[in-house]
Design a protein around this motif. Structure first.
Motif, mmCIF file in Angstrom:
data_model
loop_
_atom_site.group_PDB
_atom_site.id
_atom_site.type_symbol
_atom_site.label_atom_id
_atom_site.label_comp_id
_atom_site.label_asym_id
_atom_site.label_seq_id
_atom_site.Cartn_x
_atom_site.Cartn_y
_atom_site.Cartn_z
ATOM 1 N N VAL A 29 0.840 -1.198 0.000
ATOM 2 C CA VAL A 29 0.000 0.000 0.000
ATOM 3 C C VAL A 29 0.880 1.255 0.000
ATOM 4 O O VAL A 29 0.619 2.207 -0.743
ATOM 5 C CB VAL A 29 -0.972 -0.001 1.206
ATOM 6 N N ARG A 30 1.936 1.245 0.810
ATOM 7 C CA ARG A 30 2.859 2.395 0.849
ATOM 8 C C ARG A 30 3.527 2.583 -0.512
ATOM 9 O O ARG A 30 3.663 3.712 -0.991
ATOM 10 C CB ARG A 30 3.932 2.198 1.923
ATOM 11 N N ASP A 31 3.939 1.488 -1.130
ATOM 12 C CA ASP A 31 4.583 1.566 -2.447
ATOM 13 C C ASP A 31 3.620 2.122 -3.490
ATOM 14 O O ASP A 31 4.001 2.964 -4.309
ATOM 15 C CB ASP A 31 5.099 0.198 -2.887
ATOM 16 N N ASP A 32 2.371 1.651 -3.461
ATOM 17 C CA ASP A 32 1.361 2.155 -4.399
ATOM 18 C C ASP A 32 1.130 3.648 -4.192
ATOM 19 O O ASP A 32 1.013 4.400 -5.165
ATOM 20 C CB ASP A 32 0.034 1.402 -4.225
ATOM 21 N N ALA A 33 1.060 4.071 -2.950
ATOM 22 C CA ALA A 33 0.845 5.493 -2.642
ATOM 23 C C ALA A 33 2.024 6.327 -3.135
ATOM 24 O O ALA A 33 1.841 7.425 -3.684
ATOM 25 C CB ALA A 33 0.631 5.693 -1.151
ATOM 26 N N ALA A 34 3.223 5.818 -2.965
ATOM 27 C CA ALA A 34 4.415 6.529 -3.427
ATOM 28 C C ALA A 34 4.419 6.644 -4.951
ATOM 29 O O ALA A 34 4.741 7.706 -5.502
ATOM 30 C CB ALA A 34 5.673 5.826 -2.935
ATOM 31 N N ARG A 35 4.052 5.547 -5.637
ATOM 32 C CA ARG A 35 3.992 5.581 -7.108
ATOM 33 C C ARG A 35 2.933 6.584 -7.581
ATOM 34 O O ARG A 35 3.159 7.336 -8.527
ATOM 35 C CB ARG A 35 3.683 4.199 -7.667
ATOM 36 N N ALA A 36 1.788 6.590 -6.920
ATOM 37 C CA ALA A 36 0.720 7.515 -7.303
ATOM 38 C C ALA A 36 1.155 8.965 -7.082
ATOM 39 O O ALA A 36 0.887 9.827 -7.928
ATOM 40 C CB ALA A 36 -0.546 7.225 -6.499
ATOM 41 N N ALA A 37 1.833 9.226 -5.982
ATOM 42 C CA ALA A 37 2.314 10.581 -5.708
ATOM 43 C C ALA A 37 3.354 11.004 -6.740
ATOM 44 O O ALA A 37 3.361 12.148 -7.202
ATOM 45 C CB ALA A 37 2.890 10.663 -4.297
ATOM 46 N N GLU A 38 4.228 10.075 -7.112
ATOM 47 C CA GLU A 38 5.253 10.380 -8.109
ATOM 48 C C GLU A 38 4.616 10.661 -9.468
ATOM 49 O O GLU A 38 4.996 11.604 -10.165
ATOM 50 C CB GLU A 38 6.227 9.201 -8.218
ATOM 51 N N LYS A 39 3.623 9.856 -9.821
ATOM 52 C CA LYS A 39 2.925 10.041 -11.097
ATOM 53 C C LYS A 39 2.221 11.400 -11.127
ATOM 54 O O LYS A 39 2.272 12.117 -12.125
ATOM 55 C CB LYS A 39 1.920 8.907 -11.282
#
Length: 125
Positions: free
Chosen positions: A102-112
């Protein structure tokens, strides 16, 4: 500041605090003094617990929801947390993996999102 708010900001379990802390209101200066020069009771509480659910989740590397799914009590002591980390029960391994994903997904979404904003800013100039 209400005792509940102060306890939450200090990361401590309110029912384990001294009665005078639970019954009184804190000024901003009182709160800052607790943070900068914690009394022995606060240092001991932070060191050994019991810790509130949010702190237990943080120390175990899981979410609050993960604790609920596992049926873990709202509060645990430092010793109980260390014991769980040493035993690494199946539920804890699974919840840590879920939390990391979940943390990784949130980080990817923020980066995108940041890339889109950056691209839009470049296009606007």
């Amino acid at each position: 500041m209400k005792p509940e708010t102060a306890a939450k900001k200090l990361g401590i379990y309110l029912p384990a605090t001294p009665a005078e802390f639970q019954e009184g209101e804190l000024t901003r200066d009182d709160f800052l003094a607790l943070q900068s020069d914690p009394p022995e009771w606060l240092s001991e509480l932070r060191r050994t617990g019991p810790h509130p659910r949010s702190e237990v989740a943080r120390k175990l590397g899981v979410s609050n929801s993960g604790l609920a799914r596992a049926g873990v009590d709202d509060v645990l002591t430092t010793a109980e947390i260390k014991s769980l980390l040493e035993e690494m029960p199946e539920w804890l391994v699974a919840e840590r993996a879920t939390h990391a994903a979940v943390r990784d997904d949130a980080a990817r979404a923020a980066e995108k999102k940041a890339q889109k904003v950056n691209k839009a800013e470049r296009a606007g100039h």
